[in-house]
Structures are given as structure tokens and as C-alpha cells.
Design a protein around this motif. Structure first.
Motif, mmCIF file in Angstrom:
data_model
loop_
_atom_site.group_PDB
_atom_site.id
_atom_site.type_symbol
_atom_site.label_atom_id
_atom_site.label_comp_id
_atom_site.label_asym_id
_atom_site.label_seq_id
_atom_site.Cartn_x
_atom_site.Cartn_y
_atom_site.Cartn_z
ATOM 1 N N UNK A 1 -14.489 28.277 -24.757
ATOM 2 C CA UNK A 1 -14.994 29.423 -25.516
ATOM 3 C C UNK A 1 -14.110 30.621 -25.190
ATOM 4 N N UNK A 2 -14.248 31.684 -25.983
ATOM 5 C CA UNK A 2 -13.457 32.879 -25.752
ATOM 6 C C UNK A 2 -14.161 33.876 -24.853
ATOM 7 N N UNK A 3 -13.502 35.009 -24.664
ATOM 8 C CA UNK A 3 -14.069 36.083 -23.840
ATOM 9 C C UNK A 3 -14.830 37.088 -24.699
ATOM 10 N N UNK A 4 -15.080 36.743 -25.962
ATOM 11 C CA UNK A 4 -15.835 37.627 -26.846
ATOM 12 C C UNK A 4 -17.336 37.459 -26.610
ATOM 13 N N UNK B 1 -8.883 33.494 -22.868
ATOM 14 C CA UNK B 1 -8.770 34.878 -23.329
ATOM 15 C C UNK B 1 -8.713 34.918 -24.862
ATOM 16 N N UNK B 2 -9.514 35.817 -25.452
ATOM 17 C CA UNK B 2 -9.512 35.969 -26.900
ATOM 18 C C UNK B 2 -10.845 35.577 -27.513
ATOM 19 N N UNK B 3 -10.812 35.249 -28.791
ATOM 20 C CA UNK B 3 -12.049 34.954 -29.508
ATOM 21 C C UNK B 3 -12.488 33.502 -29.329
ATOM 22 N N UNK B 4 -13.781 33.284 -29.473
ATOM 23 C CA UNK B 4 -14.303 31.921 -29.558
ATOM 24 C C UNK B 4 -13.998 31.373 -30.947
ATOM 25 N N UNK B 5 -14.163 30.072 -31.106
ATOM 26 C CA UNK B 5 -13.982 29.468 -32.417
ATOM 27 C C UNK B 5 -15.034 29.970 -33.391
ATOM 28 N N UNK B 6 -14.623 30.166 -34.632
ATOM 29 C CA UNK B 6 -15.531 30.623 -35.683
ATOM 30 C C UNK B 6 -15.419 29.686 -36.875
ATOM 31 N N UNK C 1 -11.679 29.097 -37.982
ATOM 32 C CA UNK C 1 -10.782 29.941 -37.206
ATOM 33 C C UNK C 1 -10.869 29.426 -35.771
ATOM 34 N N UNK C 2 -9.818 28.730 -35.311
ATOM 35 C CA UNK C 2 -9.947 27.909 -34.103
ATOM 36 C C UNK C 2 -10.191 28.685 -32.821
ATOM 37 N N UNK C 3 -9.672 29.902 -32.679
ATOM 38 C CA UNK C 3 -9.910 30.685 -31.473
ATOM 39 C C UNK C 3 -9.606 29.905 -30.209
ATOM 40 N N UNK C 4 -10.551 29.909 -29.272
ATOM 41 C CA UNK C 4 -10.355 29.248 -27.975
ATOM 42 C C UNK C 4 -10.147 27.750 -28.108
ATOM 43 N N UNK C 5 -10.659 27.144 -29.170
ATOM 44 C CA UNK C 5 -10.479 25.701 -29.351
ATOM 45 C C UNK C 5 -9.001 25.312 -29.400
ATOM 46 N N UNK C 6 -8.182 26.202 -29.950
ATOM 47 C CA UNK C 6 -6.757 25.924 -30.058
ATOM 48 C C UNK C 6 -5.994 26.114 -28.765
ATOM 49 N N UNK C 7 -6.701 26.508 -27.709
ATOM 50 C CA UNK C 7 -6.058 26.742 -26.413
ATOM 51 C C UNK C 7 -6.422 25.688 -25.367
#
Length: 319
Positions: A60-63, A87-92, A108-114
């Protein structure tokens, strides 16, 4: 059944509409909801509610959504200790659902892509599990690494290549149960599918390419199971669909929770019942039924249980 799920965690932003807009068209929505989702998390919740012991591997992200996504699946008793914070947004997921229950989804993959292959190998290295559920909403190489590790540990591999991509043969040969819908099967095989024979051919071809067994989900037309010995169609239960979001994830999680390798037909019926319940409810994880609900649904539907039908492919000799 001890299951580990490696995959995505998203916050679903769901808009209800009377009809899906045409290109360039602006329409008025009927309301917006924020519902925890993501194919990985949805399948984890489905398996847990169906009775399995489940551990989630993802990020997950830090949002502001990150902690809620973790808390959401923890409420179902899922082990969240291996979920990373990136770091950054969670997946949406931006989901639009029309009055017929059909949906369009933008990810919008967000943390999933990391989530990296190293993250996956580290998380699974000291984990004990009987089965792996994995999809394509994280980096493809991370999904493939999860499959490799699970195979090394002699765990059953349930792979849902969605969003769809062509699957390398060396990966397909490590898969115990490949689960695809019509669109995904078409993309994986690189050819259109439209008839019963097409579906049967596709399932058998995927087995020939290396998967030990294939489940082809067909929405309101049910599902098709194929392995080296047989190809069987399981009609769907007839229900009034409200929202098809997470119906496929519910099917996969429920199937994996009860599948032992010896009971594919009963597992398919159980999974079909779970997904039938899910489409009568709105949202992703909010629509997924508990084990008792699935059993009750099956008992109440005993007079109308779907009958298994053999579907022949064009490559099978008819008696």
C-alpha cells in the motif's frame, strides 16, 4: 487450506450510472462510493470468508488509503504482516457500474507497481502455505517470481492472468489451475473466441501448453473446466445481477479454498454459488459472501443445482 495471496490492493472509487458514457459524452452519476478492492485483496477476502487460512503479500502507499486497505482485510482474519508500505499513493481503481450491473474499470497501480521480485521472494521464503493465488495487477516479473517460489515449495499455483498478457510457456508449466475469462483467454492465446467449441478448444489448448488444469469463466453462461482427462461445463446459477465487480475474484478465492485436487466438480459448484451471491450485491469486498451463506445458498438451490455438461473441442473424437 493455508493460502498465500500475492497481488494488488486498491481503493475502488465506484460511480453508479444509468448507462456507460459514449466517447465525448458527459452523464450524471447516481453516487460515488469508496470500497476496498484490488484483485489480490478481493481473492484473499473471498478465500478467507470461504473458510481458508489466508496471508496477503502486497503493498500500500503512504497516502490516507493505505491503512484502511490493510485494516479492511485484517477484519476477515487475514494475516497482513507481509504487506509493505511504499512511498506514494496506494493502488486506485475507478469503476463505473451501469443499471445492468456491468462495469468498466480503469486502474492506477500506485504501490502495486512497486512490489519487486525480491520483495516477493523474501516474503514467501519463510512462509508455509498449501496454495498460492496470484494475478497480474503487480509487476509481471513479481507475479512470475511468486509462481516460481510456490512451485519450489510444492504448493498449488492458482494463476489468474488479469489484466491479460501472453503467458510464457515456462511459467504456464508451473501452474496447477489457470483461471481466465473469455477476454483473458483470447489475449493469452492471441485469437478471438465466441462459440462453445472455441471455448472448449481454448481450454484444452491452454492445458496442452502446460497448465495442469484450466477454468474458463463465462459470466452468466457459467464456467468451463478442462484438464488432461475431461472438459466439463458448469452452468451458472440464475440470479438478478446488481454489480459484477469482484465476481471473478470471488469465484477464484472460493474455489481455491475448497479445492484439494480430487474434487474439481464440487469445488466448481461451490465457487459458482459464491460468485452468484456476489453479483446480487454492490461493491468488491462488500459483495463477497461468507462460507455459511454459500452453503445455505447451495442447500436452498438443491432443486436447481447446475448440471455438469461435457463440452467437446474440435480436437476431440466424438463417439
Amino acid at each position: 487450506m493455508n493460502i498465500v495471496v500475492v497481488g494488488s490492493m486498491n481503493m475502488d472509487v465506484v460511480n453508479r450510472v444509468s448507462h456507460h458514457p459514449l466517447p465525448g459524452e458527459t452523464i450524471k452519476g447516481k453516487g460515488t462510493s469508496y470500497i476496498p478492492g484490488g484483485k489480490g485483496a478481493n481473492q484473499a477476502v473471498a478465500a478467507a470468508r470461504a473458510g481458508a487460512s489466508v496471508q496477503m503479500v502486497g503493498a500500500v502507499g503512504t497516502d490516507g488509503f493505505g491503512k484502511e486497505l490493510i485494516a479492511s482485510i485484517a477484519r476477515d482474519g487475514i494475516d497482513t504482516s507481509k504487506i509493505l508500505e511504499k512511498e506514494g499513493t496506494s493502488g486506485l481503481a475507478f469503476i463505473t457500474v451501469n443499471d445492468e450491473g456491468e462495469n468498466n474499470i480503469i486502474l492506477s497501480e500506485g504501490a502495486n507497481g512497486k512490489v519487486t521480485p525480491d520483495d516477493v521472494r523474501t516474503a514467501l521464503g519463510n512462509a508455509n502455505f498449501d496454495a498460492l493465488l496470484v494475478q497480474n495487477e503487480i509487476l509481471l516479473e513479481s507475479s512470475y517470481e511468486a509462481i516460481r517460489v510456490a512451485h519450489e515449495k510444492s504448493a498449488k499455483v492458482f494463476y489468474n492472468p488479469a489484466p491479460a498478457h501472453a503467458v510464457p510457456k515456462d511459467i504456464l508449466q508451473l501452474v496447477d489451475i489457470l483461471v481466465v475469462n473469455e477476454t483473458e483467454a483470447s489475449v493469452v492465446l492471441g485469437k478471438p473466441l465466441s462459440t462453445h467449441t472455441d471455448y472448449a478448444d481454448a481450454a484444452k489448448q491452454l492445458v496442452t501448453l502446460g497448465a495442469k488444469a484450466v477454468i474458463l469463466t463465462l459470466g452468466s453462461s457459467g464456467s468451463l473446466y478442462a484438464d488432461n482427462a475431461l472438459t466439463v461445463h458448469v452452468p451458472a446459477f440464475r440470479v438478478q445481477a446488481v454489480d459484477t465487480t469482484a465476481a471473478g475474484d470471488t469465484f477464484i478465492g472460493a474455489f481455491a479454498s475448497v479445492f484439494s485436487g480430487e474434487n474439481p466438480m464440487e469445488s466448481l459448484r461451490f465457487a459458482s454459488a459464491a460468485s452468484a451471491i456476489a453479483v446480487t450485491r454492490s461493491g468488491a469486498q462488500t459483495s463477497i459472501p461468507e462460507h455459511g451463506e454459500i452453503v445455505e445458498f447451495l442447500q436452498s438451490s438443491v432443486e436447481t443445482l447446475p448440471h455438469f455438461e461435457r463440452w467437446e473441442s474440435s480436437h476431440v473424437d466424438h463417439d
